[in-house]
Structures are given as structure tokens and as C-alpha cells.
Design an enzyme around this catalytic site. Sequence first.
Site, PDB file in Angstrom:
ATOM      1  N   THR A   1     -10.508   0.201   3.507  1.00 29.28           N
ATOM      2  CA  THR A   1     -10.571   1.338   2.624  1.00 29.28           C
ATOM      3  C   THR A   1      -8.950   1.668   2.705  1.00 29.28           C
ATOM      4  O   THR A   1      -8.443   1.828   1.721  1.00 29.28           O
ATOM      5  CB  THR A   1     -11.540   2.391   2.817  1.00 29.28           C
ATOM      6  OG1 THR A   1     -12.764   2.069   3.038  1.00 29.28           O
ATOM      7  CG2 THR A   1     -11.220   3.382   1.772  1.00 29.28           C
ATOM      8  N   GLU A   2      -8.851   1.839   3.893  1.00 28.71           N
ATOM      9  CA  GLU A   2      -7.135   2.332   4.190  1.00 28.71           C
ATOM     10  C   GLU A   2      -6.339   1.212   3.632  1.00 28.71           C
ATOM     11  O   GLU A   2      -5.271   1.698   2.549  1.00 28.71           O
ATOM     12  CB  GLU A   2      -6.936   2.540   5.373  1.00 28.71           C
ATOM     13  CG  GLU A   2      -5.522   2.804   5.892  1.00 28.71           C
ATOM     14  CD  GLU A   2      -5.258   2.740   7.325  1.00 28.71           C
ATOM     15  OE1 GLU A   2      -3.952   2.702   7.696  1.00 28.71           O
ATOM     16  OE2 GLU A   2      -6.154   2.674   8.080  1.00 28.71           O
ATOM     17  N   ARG A   3      -6.308   0.016   3.739  1.00 29.21           N
ATOM     18  CA  ARG A   3      -5.533  -0.961   3.218  1.00 29.21           C
ATOM     19  C   ARG A   3      -5.339  -1.136   1.780  1.00 29.21           C
ATOM     20  O   ARG A   3      -4.240  -1.318   1.336  1.00 29.21           O
ATOM     21  CB  ARG A   3      -5.832  -2.230   4.017  1.00 29.21           C
ATOM     22  CG  ARG A   3      -5.487  -2.129   5.507  1.00 29.21           C
ATOM     23  CD  ARG A   3      -5.987  -3.567   6.211  1.00 29.21           C
ATOM     24  NE  ARG A   3      -5.819  -3.313   7.617  1.00 29.21           N
ATOM     25  CZ  ARG A   3      -6.285  -4.200   8.476  1.00 29.21           C
ATOM     26  NH1 ARG A   3      -7.168  -4.860   8.262  1.00 29.21           N
ATOM     27  NH2 ARG A   3      -6.076  -3.763   9.909  1.00 29.21           N
TER      28      ARG A   3
ATOM     29  N   ALA B   1      -3.721   1.838  -0.126  1.00 23.98           N
ATOM     30  CA  ALA B   1      -2.154   1.905   0.237  1.00 23.98           C
ATOM     31  C   ALA B   1      -1.753   0.939  -0.722  1.00 23.98           C
ATOM     32  O   ALA B   1      -0.522   1.232  -1.377  1.00 23.98           O
ATOM     33  CB  ALA B   1      -1.971   1.531   1.726  1.00 23.98           C
TER      34      ALA B   1
ATOM     35  N   GLY C   1      -1.685   0.662   9.425  1.00 18.15           N
ATOM     36  CA  GLY C   1      -2.714   0.124   9.053  1.00 18.15           C
ATOM     37  C   GLY C   1      -2.800  -1.420   9.062  1.00 18.15           C
ATOM     38  O   GLY C   1      -3.947  -2.163   8.582  1.00 18.15           O
TER      39      GLY C   1
END
Length: 395
Positions: free
Chosen positions: A241-243, A246, A363
Amino acid sequence: MQFSQEHDLFRTSVREMLARTVAPRYEEWEKAGRFPAHELFPEFAKLGLLGLEYDPAYGGEGADHWFTVIACEEFGRLPGNGIPMAYNVQANMATPSLHKHGSDELKREYLVPAISGEQICSIAVTEPDAGSDVAGIRTRAVRDGADWLITGAKTYITNGVQGDWLCLLVRTSDEGGYRGMSQVIVPTKSPGLTVSRSLAKLGNWCSDTAELTFDRVRVPVGNTIGEIGRGFQQQMEQFQTERISAVYQAVGQMETAIELTIDYLQQRPAFGARLIDNQYLQYTLAELACEVDALKRYAHSCAELIVAGADVTRRTSSAKLLAGKLIRRVADTCLQYHGGMGYMAETWTSRFFRDSRLLSIGGGADEVMLRVLARDLISKQFFDDPEKSQEAGRQ
């Protein structure tokens, strides 16, 4: 993807809110080295930005993933990455595991105020001796009756100075490597938890970054997210989700940077003409714009698979790798085309150049993304199987 009228209205609302609440004070917060998160995040919450895809039972919007795409792209249009970074930590890095795996009690105590913007949260994974090698973390939690006693250190923690609680990845058994880790919610006011340093950075100046020390910090075992010993797996899931979030932000940043550079070149006279009349500059920007658009379409294809419930680990790794490399080229080109003025610290080009460098590190560094992709390539799982892709879409 054809965005609906509801999506378009949401994009307009986010853009107008950010133009009203963030953009006018960005320079002030950059110089101060911090923005007032407890003042600003409730403004984000008014549009549901801190819990777009989360269960309405906990204050979320229950929206589809395309709202996350839009929100991240619009945050990318801001004149710097400090606040988009802090927002992404709150909405897409520190809370996904809690929402998916946390108990009802834990979600009501910590997720609800995070979604409303009343509390600021952080994700605490990186340590002084363990960054991309997540399996190498040493911070430990030892069972003491109904509590964990936590000892160790974490570093490069975004929102760590202002934060109210941490989603902490910590060792909870003697098993080595990726085994025996858990995710634990730790309130930052817990005795024994201190901000040992507020870190100065190359970029993202207004986003606070902390080094944290844990000296027998006591928290209830009930603060464990999900199953004890499954923290590594849950964190790897949260990383996806983070990647991709971003990447969505990077697309917004690059599109805006190219637009602003073209506007400047159209107004800047040189050698008896406008700089934009130089064909070399036109061709370079056109090539970059093509690559940004291709990345955007690829990122949107990831979003489509996320909506379909498919595994996007390889695709998000590919997207982040490509975005990290491309944004550095875009930032360098935009600064170059602004000449000496672009090199000045107070200009958006200089800030973009500084801020953008983090994407290839945070990340999961480029080299980690390549390791993931190389593994799939060698095992001949790199290219999609059309039948599997169709099946994922039907699930």
C-alpha cells in the site's frame, strides 16, 4: 479507467482544500522545519482523506481504491513532498494493518482518532542497523504477564516527533530472520519511549523525522495487531500500500513539475526568442512527459488489479522502481531548464530536486525492488499469465 462524476468532484474538492489550507503556508512550514500536524490533519479528515477505504464503523468512507489514487495524485501537486509524505504515512502506511488485522477494541482506541485526524501516527520499522533488510531488526518485546516490555531503537520515523502512536514492528520471540516478529501499537507518551533526536534531512524539511529509543516500554499484549508472530508478513503486505501510494503521488509531482517548467520556458527570453522555442528542450520534455504518462497508466493498471483483489506485489515493485528513477530525471531536467534560479534553495525546482531523491530509498530501496523482480524473473513468474489475470479479475 474512466473516472465517474463522483471521482471528479472529489478531485476538485481535494485540490481546492489543499490550495486553501496547505499551499499558502508551505514556505513558512519549510523554514520552520515542521508543519502543525494536529491542526492540519483534521482538515484532511473533513474530506475523509485519512480513511478513504476503511470501514465506516470506524469513521472510514468505505470508498473504492480510485479515491486513494486521486487523493495521492492531488497531494503530489503541492509545492513540496514533506506534507504528502506525512499524509501518506498516516493514511497508507501506519494504519492499513490495524484496519485489516486489528481487534475491534484496538481499532476503536487508535484507528478511529487517526481517521478523524485527532491523533497522528507513525510506522516504526527501520533501525540504525536494519533498513531495507527488515528481517534484521533487533528491537525486542519480552512478555511480562499481560504486557510487552520493549527495548531497542528505531530511526527515520516520519511523524515521529509529533506522533501520538506508533505501529511498531518488533521481535517477540527468539526465532531469527523474518520469524517471530509482531506489529504492536505503542502510544508515544509511554514511559521509557523518548525522541532521542529530531533528524535533519536533505529534503522533506517540513515533515518531522525522529530517532526513537525504547527503554523497557510497557504496553499491553492486547496492543498487538493481528496474530503474534505474523508481524513480518503483515508489514510486507502494508508495504505494498505504501509503495503504490508513493507512486501515485510521484505521478502528480512529475506532471506538475513538467507543467510549471513549460510555463517558465514560455515566459523566459533568451537569444532573441523564448526558451520554449528551443527544439531540444521541447523534445526532452516531450519524452519525459511520455514516460510519466506511461508510468501513470501502469500505476492505474495496478489500481485496477487492487480493486479486483489480485496480488500486485510484482507490479507495485516495478512501479516504484520506475517512479524512483524517473522522478530523479524529471527533477534534474526541470532544475536545469530553470538555470541559476532553479538552483536557489527557495525555489520549487530546488525543493523538488531535494525531496524527490527519497523515493528510490524509502519504502524499499531500488535495489530491494530489483531483488524482488529478479527473483520472479528467474523463477519465470515475471510475466503475467493471461488466464490467471482474468481469474483474478473475476474474484
